[in-house]
Design a protein around this motif. Structure first.
Motif, PDB file in Angstrom:
ATOM      1  N   LYS A 117       0.839  -1.203   0.000  1.00  0.00           N
ATOM      2  CA  LYS A 117       0.000   0.000   0.000  1.00  0.00           C
ATOM      3  C   LYS A 117       0.869   1.246   0.000  1.00  0.00           C
ATOM      4  N   ASP A 141      -6.022  -1.946  -3.326  1.00  0.00           N
ATOM      5  CA  ASP A 141      -6.420  -2.931  -2.327  1.00  0.00           C
ATOM      6  C   ASP A 141      -6.217  -4.365  -2.830  1.00  0.00           C
ATOM      7  N   THR A 186      -3.473   1.901   7.582  1.00  0.00           N
ATOM      8  CA  THR A 186      -3.761   1.786   6.154  1.00  0.00           C
ATOM      9  C   THR A 186      -3.632   3.147   5.504  1.00  0.00           C
TER      10      THR A 186
END
Length: 291
Positions: free
Chosen positions: A33, A39, A98
């Motif tokens: 990421k 994703d 994230t």
């Protein structure tokens, strides 16, 4: 090892590897990421790195020689790369959440190197994975020859072959029995041992010439002239004297060139000359005798 312990050992290994992959998956997912993966790509990224490690491990168990060395190098390289990315994930707190994009290191050269490493691993998986699969599909196991089998195995194999051979029939056993009976065998003399403090006279053993098997001489070819024993050359007078002595008692009918040649051991030409001379002498002696 029995079958049940083997199955339990493999099952335990699968569980340990699965848990380790889950731990590594977290770090590799966050690194993917950070370098710009979406994703879906970030979810598949751990399978690309750690999955190739499992593929390389299987290849090392199948391949041999240089191909096995290549698979071991791929396994070591991707193991080290996964370790570095997991280590970076533990050092950079920003990667634990994230994010869509981030830095892998505060120092620019280190960040560039880590980004190059993370982005090159999928491309390397395509190349190295395809190469190893092709090597495994084209691999032919080497045939085991007698040279590769230890000597003890060969001996055991020969022994088993002898044990499994066809048994000898009673008729064949009778045919193979010696023709001579025990009574016809020569008697063996039994020598009683003398006391240790008395001298023992040992007679010399004489071996008959007929009992000694003659050795077969190997052909050595023509003997050189320089190595031969020179034969004495006899003069014509000596040959004639020997011929007179050898044929003194011979009748005239036996006085032939071949008989003279064998008696004097000379050439055919000399034998004919000696024959004519001897016949001439005998004819002269016959004419000289008065009637």
């Amino acid at each position: 090892m029995k079958r049940t312990p083997k199955i339990l050992l493999v099952a335990a290994l699968v569980v340990v590897v699965g848990m380790a992959f889950r731990v590594s998956w977290n770090a590799l997912h966050d690194v993917a990421k950070a370098v710009g993966a979406d994703d879906t790509a970030a979810t598949l990224y751990p399978f690309v790195v750690d999955g190739l490690m499992a593929l390389a491990l299987v290849a090392t168990l199948v391949l041999t020689g240089r191909d096995r060395t290549f698979a071991l190098r791929v396994l070591a390289t991707y193991t080290l790369a996964s370790l570095v990315l997991n280590y970076v994930h533990g050092l950079v707190p920003d990667l634990h959440s994230t994010v869509d994009w981030g830095r892998l290191a505060d120092w620019d050269p280190a960040n560039w190197a880590l980004v190059l490493l993370a982005t090159s691993l999928p491309v390397g998986s395509i190349y190295f994975g395809s190469d190893m699969v092709a090597k495994v599909l084209h691999h032919r196991p080497a045939l085991v020859t007698d040279q590769d089998v230890p000597a003890q195995v060969i001996v055991n194999r020969l022994g088993s072959d002898l044990r499994e051979s066809t048994p000898v029939q009673p008729s064949e056993t009778a045919a193979l029995a010696p023709a001579e009976s025990a009574d016809s065998l020569p008697a063996v003399a039994v020598v009683e041992a003398a006391p240790a403090d008395e001298p023992v006279d040992v007679a010399p053993v004489k071996v008959a010439a007929a009992d000694v098997e003659p050795r077969t001489r190997r052909a050595t070819g023509r003997v050189p002239q320089s190595a031969r024993t020179p034969r004495p050359t006899r003069t014509p007078e000596e040959l004639l004297s020997e011929a007179r002595s050898a044929t003194a008692d011979w009748p005239d009918g036996d006085l032939t060139a071949e008989a003279v040649r064998k008696a004097v051991r000379t050439s055919s030409a000399n034998a004919r000359t000696l024959r004519d001379t001897l016949r001439s002498e005998r004819a002269a002696e016959s004419e000289a005798v008065p009637a």
